[in-house]
Scaffold this motif. Structure first.
Motif: not given
Length: 137
Positions: A54-63, A65-71
């Motif tokens: 799991f990795a949360r990726m976001e624009e720094k300004d908060g506008s 983002g999305f979760d990248f998930e895998a097994i």
């Protein structure tokens, strides 16, 4: 058959360190973004077959983002790992000993929403960021 995209980087570091920085959440949050306007505020890794990434990726300004998930499908310590994303796309990462360097090769299935070149460029930017992080620490 999905389109496979391959990216790679030759990293000036030994393979054990490259593996550690690629798979440890405390390091992933420092490099897992394609552009300086983004960041990765959270990551979790259960590094075993059947374990979750799991990795949360976001624009720094908060506008945005999305979760990248895998097994994880397979984990061969210091050598390779493979995983599947929720939509079924597959990724394989190899860590090749090119002493004193390590070559990281990532092969992933393209998705259908964005052009292949855009996907390749984005993933390559993240890998380049990883290379810079490893070589600077």
């Amino acid at each position: 058959m999905p389109t496979e995209i391959t990216i790679n980087a030759l990293i000036t570091s030994e393979r054990k360190k490259v593996w550690e920085y690629y798979t440890n959440p405390s390091h992933i949050t420092s490099w897992n973004f394609a552009d300086p306007s983004w960041h990765c505020p959270a990551a979790k890794v259960d590094l075993v077959a059947g374990g979750k990434y799991f990795a949360r990726m976001e624009e720094k300004d908060g506008s945005f983002g999305f979760d990248f998930e895998a097994i994880f499908d397979e984990v061969k310590e210091f050598q390779s790992l493979s995983y599947a994303m929720p939509d079924g796309r597959k990724v394989k990462v190899q860590f090749l000993d090119k002493s004193p360097n390590t070559e990281v090769i990532v092969v992933f299935d393209a998705e259908n929403e964005n052009p292949v070149e855009m996907q390749k460029d984005g993933w390559q930017s993240i890998l380049n960021n990883f290379k810079h992080y490893v070589e600077s620490n």
